[in-house]
Enzyme design. Structure first.
Site, PDB file in Angstrom:
ATOM      1  N   CYS A 118       0.854  -1.182   0.105  1.00 45.65           N
ATOM      2  CA  CYS A 118       0.132  -0.048  -0.131  1.00 45.65           C
ATOM      3  C   CYS A 118       0.708   1.298   0.012  1.00 45.65           C
ATOM      4  O   CYS A 118       1.369   1.545  -1.192  1.00 45.65           O
ATOM      5  CB  CYS A 118      -1.090   0.162   0.987  1.00 45.65           C
ATOM      6  SG  CYS A 118      -2.427   0.766   0.737  1.00 45.65           S
ATOM      7  N   HIS A 225      -3.716  -5.241   0.885  1.00 50.62           N
ATOM      8  CA  HIS A 225      -3.142  -5.660   2.133  1.00 50.62           C
ATOM      9  C   HIS A 225      -3.247  -7.120   2.124  1.00 50.62           C
ATOM     10  O   HIS A 225      -3.975  -7.712   2.978  1.00 50.62           O
ATOM     11  CB  HIS A 225      -4.014  -5.057   3.259  1.00 50.62           C
ATOM     12  CG  HIS A 225      -3.866  -3.433   3.219  1.00 50.62           C
ATOM     13  ND1 HIS A 225      -2.835  -2.909   3.941  1.00 50.62           N
ATOM     14  CD2 HIS A 225      -4.297  -2.530   2.631  1.00 50.62           C
ATOM     15  CE1 HIS A 225      -2.849  -1.473   3.959  1.00 50.62           C
ATOM     16  NE2 HIS A 225      -3.650  -1.220   2.986  1.00 50.62           N
ATOM     17  N   GLU A 227      -1.179  -8.655   4.051  1.00 54.61           N
ATOM     18  CA  GLU A 227      -0.991  -9.009   5.742  1.00 54.61           C
ATOM     19  C   GLU A 227      -2.182  -9.302   6.405  1.00 54.61           C
ATOM     20  O   GLU A 227      -1.857  -9.920   7.675  1.00 54.61           O
ATOM     21  CB  GLU A 227       0.008  -7.701   6.281  1.00 54.61           C
ATOM     22  CG  GLU A 227      -1.029  -6.783   6.609  1.00 54.61           C
ATOM     23  CD  GLU A 227      -1.485  -5.719   5.710  1.00 54.61           C
ATOM     24  OE1 GLU A 227      -0.950  -5.701   4.477  1.00 54.61           O
ATOM     25  OE2 GLU A 227      -2.071  -4.780   6.005  1.00 54.61           O
TER      26      GLU A 227
HETATM   27  N1  LIG Z   1      -2.066   6.818   2.328  1.00 54.56           N
HETATM   28  C1  LIG Z   1      -1.945   6.067   1.230  1.00 54.56           C
HETATM   29  C2  LIG Z   1      -1.776   4.478   1.407  1.00 54.56           C
HETATM   30  C3  LIG Z   1      -2.980   4.003   2.034  1.00 54.56           C
HETATM   31  C4  LIG Z   1      -2.648   2.752   2.879  1.00 54.56           C
HETATM   32  O1  LIG Z   1      -1.437   2.566   3.292  1.00 54.56           O
HETATM   33  N2  LIG Z   1      -3.645   2.479   3.817  1.00 54.56           N
HETATM   34  C5  LIG Z   1      -3.568   1.481   4.779  1.00 54.56           C
HETATM   35  C6  LIG Z   1      -3.560   2.178   6.227  1.00 54.56           C
HETATM   36  C7  LIG Z   1      -3.778   1.237   7.408  1.00 54.56           C
HETATM   37  C8  LIG Z   1      -3.078   0.001   7.421  1.00 54.56           C
HETATM   38  O2  LIG Z   1      -1.772   0.137   7.453  1.00 54.56           O
HETATM   39  O3  LIG Z   1      -3.680  -1.203   7.101  1.00 54.56           O
HETATM   40  C9  LIG Z   1      -3.143   6.122   0.192  1.00 54.56           C
HETATM   41  O4  LIG Z   1      -4.303   6.713   0.862  1.00 54.56           O
HETATM   42  O5  LIG Z   1      -3.101   5.794  -0.870  1.00 54.56           O
END
Ligand SMILES: N[C@@H](CCC(=O)NCCCC(=O)O)C(=O)O
Length: 262
Positions: A118, A225, A227
């Site tokens: 992400c 995600h 994970e």
């Molecule tokens: N801020 C960026 C990346 C979005 C992101 O990583 N969301 C997950 C946040 C919480 C987690 O770690 O699961 C965007 O908005 O594109």
């Protein structure tokens, strides 16, 4: 958590993010990344603070067998790439940007295994010279990839859309098929693809969702995600298991060659 890893399991670095609470800076990391490394990759997570230039990449990598660049609600600052201005209320984390962007470049130079998720996926593209859309849902032809905030956590990270992988892609080889259903929680996404990246998977609207770094060993990026409950999703599990195998290979080499004092 039941998993008990052997003492010589590989060590995978995980960058923290800065949270401001009661006038203090706290450095934090999402637990699901840590548990995915232990339970799915078979590696020990070692979180490091988002203190920018205070932690030189080479000094850090001398002690790591891989790096997991995690997601975060914050966005890569636009000044790191030539892009349209971000929204005024865009959450920023300059300390994280300052440590992850050079660390990605150094890790790739040393062929240290990296998995970028992400925000980490977006950092990978920016670190290698690419750019981002700051608000994908406002781009003509793209769907809304943001996560819903009005639903329970499990639903927030539940199935959102398909990804189709190129038949000859590393992702397709690792998970054993050319498509999967993933979650989606991002405002931003890849605009100009960095030259060193190979696009390996896209969403139905064409948004880039999976990339591989050319000539870099295990160096993958996922906009979704994997994970999240990694051991319960066969595709996520295979991805993290492959990451763990690559980190174990590096651990053998690293331990055979202790770091030279600078
Ligand atoms: N801020 C960026 C990346 C979005 C992101 O990583 N969301 C997950 C946040 C919480 C987690 O770690 O699961 C965007 O908005 O594109």
């Amino acid at each position: 958590m039941q998993t008990k890893l052997p003492a010589d399991a590989p060590i995978i670095g995980v960058p923290m993010c800065v949270k401001h609470l009661d006038n203090h800076n706290f450095h934090t990391v999402g637990e699901k990344y840590l548990t995915a490394l232990i339970e799915a990759a078979g590696a020990y997570p070692l979180s490091f603070p988002a203190l920018g230039e205070a932690i030189p990449p080479a000094a850090l990598l001398a002690h790591l067998d891989g790096v997991l660049f995690t997601g975060s609600p914050s966005n890569v600052a636009v000044h790191h790439y030539s892009g349209a201005p971000d929204r005024l209320d865009s959450p920023q984390d300059p300390g994280r940007d300052a440590i992850t962007l050079p660390l990605i470049r150094e890790a790739l130079a040393q062929k240290v295994p990296v998995l970028c998720i992400c925000r980490g996926f977006q950092e990978l593209n920016v670190a290698l010279g690419g750019s981002l859309h700051t608000r994908i849902h406002e781009q003509p032809g793209f769907n809304d990839h943001r996560g819903r905030t009005d639903v329970p956590f499990d639903e927030m990270y539940g199935p959102a859309h398909e990804i189709v992988f190129a038949p000859d892609s590393t992702f397709a080889r690792l998970i054993g098929k050319t498509s999967t259903i993933v979650n989606s929680l991002h405002w931003q996404g890849i605009d100009r693809v960095a030259d060193r990246l190979v696009v390996e998977g896209r969403a139905p609207d064409g948004v880039v969702e999976a990339v591989r770094v050319k000539d870099a060993g295990f160096a993958l990026g996922a906009q979704w995600h994997p994970e999240f409950r990694a051991t319960e999703n066969p595709d996520s599990l295979k991805l993290f298991q492959a990451f763990g195998v690559a980190a174990r290979e590096r651990a053998k080499l690293r331990r055979a060659r202790p770091p030279v004092a600078a």
